[in-house]
Design an enzyme around this catalytic site. Structure first.
Site, short mmCIF file in Angstrom:
data_model
loop_
_atom_site.label_atom_id
_atom_site.label_comp_id
_atom_site.label_asym_id
_atom_site.label_seq_id
_atom_site.Cartn_x
_atom_site.Cartn_y
_atom_site.Cartn_z
N GLU A 1 64.61 39.95 22.38
CA GLU A 1 65.36 41.02 23.04
C GLU A 1 66.31 41.78 22.12
O GLU A 1 66.57 42.96 22.36
CB GLU A 1 66.17 40.44 24.22
N SER B 1 26.21 51.75 51.77
CA SER B 1 25.97 52.77 52.78
C SER B 1 27.18 53.09 53.64
O SER B 1 27.15 54.04 54.42
CB SER B 1 24.80 52.35 53.68
#
Length: 697
Positions: free
Chosen positions: A96, A356
């Site tokens: 960090e 479909s």
């Protein structure tokens, strides 16, 4: 004169330099004053040790007020700096803020690097927040991105560094930062993910926790264990490069071997809550005060949906279900067979071929283009630039109505319709009805080869059920505070019309036929049902989507790896799951008959057997005259005549200008008699498509 120019230039530069020095001095003074003011207003260290200001308690309620889940911050023991394992401190600093020990709270090198990245990438400034800045943001500010917030964050960071020691800052940070899974602080994270106190963390475990801060939602072991372990390897490599650990220690670390605490048992309602809760960020601004989120979920329907999916999904497959009320309210949502084993929501995230079921958009386009359920078409072999779609039964039925073609899901008819109305037009219809994923325009698209989401397909069917008005799924009805103060209330928008009412009515006719006489018979529940099946090639996906009594439900089944499932068809397991769910879901609702006969507007009807052509706008609506009536297109019969022919017509005087007289005057043969309805033209020849077409049912 030549010597005066350099003198003026030096004078100008000197003036600018002085202004720069004065400006910098004033800026530093202003910054110093701001930091001093911030330092004087900072809480004491003992006050910051308290964590009752972290997180927000959220109660998610069902439609009947039942609490579905309670969420809020989880805290572990507060660990003093000397109780925190050094390996945890080193891991956090490495990933960090590797210059944490050397900067005054703001890292000038990091700022320059972040600006450089933003300029080269064309994005916003990133990668410039130190640990101290993150602490300032977490305690005093919000996560809203703006330059003003970054400036306040920097001033607070400088003030914090002036007020507290580096060790105190790290202690505050490691005990307050959010690590995902509801855990705040390293002790809560360690107990949540590994089942023990943070005081005994090893290198691999510390690397996993340190890697979570960047994106707790993405890297949290509760969300994605593999991503968390992969991120830990990045942290370990950074620690090695910073000299915090040796190469041998880095090589011996095994994040992949870390045992994680199993996620507590959760039921399928978490698929729904995981979908709705992120929406709060766009609905309300309250992030501190406890709130109640009142949702649309019906607890009984959810239970029925869970049972229907688990009872009918084939072994080794996954199933998903979404059920929408007529206004778009989500009444049930199942994203998979087991939330514990898989958090992946297949109802809202998965994109699969619909087979479909996609023909909904093909036939909507056909109906809008002038077809009717009784229009006759020919089921015959079709060749569109080498693409030869086949029917599921490998045979052809000859002349059939549109209603029969849809009910039996005849692929060749869909291909012919797509070629006639245009594949781009069909794709536009799908997107008009809410399909958010890309839709291709290859000829085979009419058989459902574009990946779609279940919730989008269900939304489209619900819009047909709503007589062509757009339906938008929603899950949050209102949000209130603990003292019942209203923060948000959902309002349904019924103003967007997708297709004309008679188009939706005719489509409902076709969908009802598919259930009554076609491939969706297993979905019949003893009351009017309209719906459509969908099956993809090699039985990889099975779909059934339909509606009855104001409730629209979509079901999908298949394997996550898209491997074939022998015997899976939309008309089998998905249709049966739809049946089992809907029987219970609509049991207390009145039976509703479908409105399939909606009269056409006057401007689309024919009078006296003569078909009149009306002037239309680009969107297909009629052009209205001053009296508000549609304008009829008047043929310019004289446009091709010679001057002599025009004179002959004008000299006709009181003679009746019959069509025969006009044809004779301009020497044009009489047109052949019209046979209503006129035969449809043969399909066009669009772009070639490989012949490995999907088998859509």
């Amino acid at each position: 004169m030549a010597k005066a120019e350099p003198s003026r230039l030096r004078q100008t530069l000197s003036t600018l330099f002085k202004f720069g020095v004065y400006g910098t001095f004033l800026a530093l003074v202003a910054l110093g004053v701001a930091v001093a003011v911030a330092m004087s207003s900072l809480p004491s260290y003992s006050e910051l040790v308290r964590r009752d200001d972290l997180g927000q308690t959220i109660r998610v309620r069902g439609a009947d007020g039942t609490i579905l889940v309670s969420m809020g911050p989880v805290f572990g023991e507060w660990l003093r700096y000397d109780e925190i394992p050094p390996i945890m401190v080193d891991a956090m600093v490495a990933v960090e803020d590797r210059r944490f020990r050397y900067h005054p709270g703001v890292d000038p090198i990091g700022i320059v690097r972040g600006i450089q990245v933003s300029v080269t990438d064309g994005g916003r400034v990133r990668g410039v927040s130190t640990i101290t800045q993150q602490l300032a943001r977490n305690i005093f500010l919000t996560s809203k991105r703006s330059y003003g917030r970054k400036l306040r964050e920097a001033i607070l960071a400088l003030a914090i560094e002036g007020r507290f020691s580096k060790d105190q800052i790290l202690e505050l940070y490691l005990n307050r930062v959010y690590f995902g899974g509801g855990a705040y602080g390293i002790d809560a994270a360690s107990r949540r993910f590994f089942g023990h106190s943070a005081e005994t963390l090893n290198l691999s475990e510390a690397a996993i926790i340190a890697g979570l801060v960047k994106a707790p939602s993405n890297y949290s072991p509760t969300a994605d264990a593999e991503a968390a372990r992969g991120r830990a390897n990045v942290v370990i490599d950074l620690m090695r490069r910073n000299g915090d650990i040796s190469a041998a220690e880095a090589a011996s670390a095994e994040p992949a071997g870390v045992e994680l605490v199993p996620t507590p048992k959760q039921n399928s309602v978490r698929y729904f809550t995981d979908w709705v809760l992120p929406q709060l960020d766009t609905l309300i601004d309250e992030t501190v005060e406890p709130i109640d989120v009142w949702t649309t979920l019906d607890v009984e329907m959810q239970r029925a949906a869970d049972q229907a999916v688990n009872a009918n999904t084939p072994k080794g497959a996954q199933g998903a279900l979404v059920s929408l009320d007529r206004d778009g309210a989500v009444r049930a949502m199942v994203g998979g067979r087991d939330y514990v084993s898989s958090l992946y929501n297949r109802a809202t995230q998965a994109q699969r071929q619909p087979g479909s079921a996609f023909k909904l958009f093909v036939y909507l386009t056909a109906l809008e283009s002038g077809y009717t359920p009784t229009t006759t078409v020919v089921d015959e072999p079709v060749n569109i630039n080498g693409w030869r779609p086949r029917n599921n039964n490998r045979s052809h039925s000859g002349a059939v109505t549109i209603r029969q073609a849809f009910a039996q899901s005849i692929n060749t008819i869909s291909a012919k319709i797509g070629a006639e109305v245009g594949f781009r037009t069909v794709a536009d219809m799908a997107q008009r009805f809410g399909i958010t994923s890309p839709v291709n325009t290859h000829p085979s698209m009419v058989l459902g080869t574009s990946d779609v989401r279940l919730i989008d397909m269900t939304r489209a069917f619900a819009s047909v059920a709503a007589k062509g008005v757009a339906v938008t799924p929603y899950g949050i009805r209102r949000v209130t505070t603990a003292d019942n103060r209203l923060l948000y209330n959902h309002e349904v928008n019924e103003s967007r019309v997708l297709v004309a009412p008679w188009v939706a009515a005719q489509m409902t006719d076709l969908l009802q036929s598919a259930v009554m006489t076609g491939t969706g018979r297993a979905a019949n529940i003893g009351r009017p049902v309209a719906g459509k099946t969908g099956t993809t090639s090699s039985n990889k996906d099975g779909w059934f989507i339909g509606f009855s009594s104001g409730l629209t439900t979509g079901v999908w089944m298949g394997r996550d790896d898209a491997r074939a499932l022998p015997g899976l068809q939309g008309g089998t397991s998905p249709a049966r799951a739809f049946h089992d769910y809907m029987v219970k879901a609509v049991a207390k609702r009145p039976v509703e008959q479908f409105e399939t006969e909606v009269p056409l507007p006057d401007w689309q009807t024919e009078e006296d057997g003569v078909e009149e052509e009306y002037l239309t706008n680009p969107d297909g609506t009629p052009v209205l005259g001053p009296d508000g009536q549609p304008l009829i297109r008047q043929p310019d019969i004289q446009s091709d005549l010679s001057p002599e022919e025009r004179d002959a017509i004008e000299q006709g005087g009181s003679e009746e200008l019959s069509q025969d007289w006009l044809d004779d005057a301009i020497r044009r043969p009489a047109p052949p008699p019209r046979d209503p309805p006129p035969p449809r033209r043969q399909p066009a020849q669009p772009t070639a498509q490989p012949s490995n077409e999907p088998r859509a049912i």
